[in-house]
Design an enzyme around this catalytic site. Structure first.
Site, mmCIF file in Angstrom:
data_model
loop_
_atom_site.group_PDB
_atom_site.id
_atom_site.type_symbol
_atom_site.label_atom_id
_atom_site.label_comp_id
_atom_site.label_asym_id
_atom_site.label_seq_id
_atom_site.Cartn_x
_atom_site.Cartn_y
_atom_site.Cartn_z
ATOM 1 N N LEU A 60 0.887 -1.152 0.000
ATOM 2 C CA LEU A 60 0.000 0.000 0.000
ATOM 3 C C LEU A 60 0.926 1.203 0.000
ATOM 4 C CD1 LEU A 60 -2.914 -0.544 2.582
ATOM 5 C CD2 LEU A 60 -3.133 -0.122 0.132
ATOM 6 N N ASP A 61 0.687 2.168 -0.895
ATOM 7 C CA ASP A 61 1.621 3.283 -0.950
ATOM 8 C C ASP A 61 1.568 4.098 0.341
ATOM 9 O OD1 ASP A 61 -0.112 5.782 -1.354
ATOM 10 O OD2 ASP A 61 -0.840 4.508 -2.972
ATOM 11 N N ARG A 62 2.576 4.922 0.514
ATOM 12 C CA ARG A 62 2.745 5.641 1.785
ATOM 13 C C ARG A 62 1.529 6.498 2.130
ATOM 14 N NH1 ARG A 62 7.106 10.433 2.985
ATOM 15 N NH2 ARG A 62 6.989 10.403 5.262
ATOM 16 N N ASP A 63 0.870 7.062 1.130
ATOM 17 C CA ASP A 63 -0.260 7.957 1.369
ATOM 18 C C ASP A 63 -1.585 7.218 1.522
ATOM 19 O OD1 ASP A 63 1.445 10.149 1.194
ATOM 20 O OD2 ASP A 63 1.218 10.260 -0.982
ATOM 21 N N SER A 64 -1.573 5.904 1.342
ATOM 22 C CA SER A 64 -2.802 5.113 1.456
ATOM 23 C C SER A 64 -2.849 4.420 2.807
ATOM 24 C CB SER A 64 -2.881 4.091 0.318
ATOM 25 O OG SER A 64 -2.931 4.741 -0.929
#
Length: 257
Positions: free
Chosen positions: A107-111
């Site tokens: 999961l990307d850092r902003d998610s």
């Protein structure tokens, strides 16, 4: 051959069994004090889990701890990796110190939202290899010209072309301020790129479901260990009892939908 059955250097096996450090184990081997299947071992020897290893005639056994798998509500700002070269917080910082624990997929850092972490390499393969196609459901909040309308959602379901190839949602449903998007794959920032392509950039993204498991009401940074039943439902969502599925879906959407 499974990862657990892969060949391993003998001195590493001895160290893992607590016999000695790797360097000291090499000294034991060089001194002729170690045998493998009745034969005196030499430096550089590799062994399998089924091999009989003895030091000074004493049988050496390595008991692998049982695999564990956790469901974490990944918070925003955490990097999905075991370590980060820039010193940023990783998802392992939110977990207990379990040897071999690693995230399943990304999961990307902003998610945020549902992320699995496990010590089971076979499970990781089954959940991340494209041929298995486990569904993932995302709740997206979007900006742009109002909420995604039926035509926008239909485009996601018909499929569109991204810079790395075609992309198609299994389903796309309206939700207040955004959409619920179901994917059968998990390419890098795929939901964000798909919604941006139809004019609705994502401002917040939360993964709600993977396979047969829902996030439920776990808050950011909270986690729980999965049971055997959880793992079965994760891999076989069609076998989750309807009443259980509906209850977990309702609980998740009430908190996060």
């Amino acid at each position: 051959m499974t990862p657990d059955a892969a060949p391993e250097r003998l001195h590493k096996r001895l160290a893992r069994a607590g016999v000695a450090s790797r360097r000291a184990a090499e000294a034991l081997i060089a001194a002729g004090r170690v045998t493998v299947n009745g034969q005196t071992a030499t430096l550089g020897r590799t062994v399998l889990p089924t091999d009989e290893i003895r030091v000074d005639g004493q049988l050496i056994e390595v008991t692998a701890p049982p695999a564990v798998t956790y469901l974490l509500h990944k918070p925003v700002g955490y990097v999905t990796s075991a370590r980060d070269e820039y010193g940023r917080r990783t998802v392992l910082d939110a977990m207990p110190p379990v040897p071999g624990l690693h995230p399943v997929g990304r999961l990307d850092r902003d998610s945020e939202g549902l992320l699995l972490l496990t010590t089971d390499g076979d499970l990781t393969l089954r959940l991340t290899h494209p041929r298995y196609g486990h569904e993932k459901v995302y709740r997206a909040w979007t900006a742009g010209r109002g909420d995604p309308d039926p035509a926008d959602l239909a485009r996601l379901e018909r499929g569109l072309l991204l810079e790395d190839g075609p992309a198609q949602a299994l389903s796309a449903r309206p939700a207040p301020g955004g959409a619920l998007v179901t994917l059968g794959e998990g390419r890098n920032r795929q939901v964000r790129r798909m919604l941006a392509a139809v004019g609705h950039p994502v401002v917040r993204l939360l993964r709600l479901r993977m396979g047969g498991l829902w996030l439920g009401d776990l808050g950011p940074g909270e986690y729980r260990e999965l049971s055997r039943r959880d793992l079965h439902w994760l891999l076989h969502p069609a076998e989750v009892p309807r009443r259980v599925w509906e209850r977990q879906e309702a609980q998740t959407l009430k908190r996060w939908g």
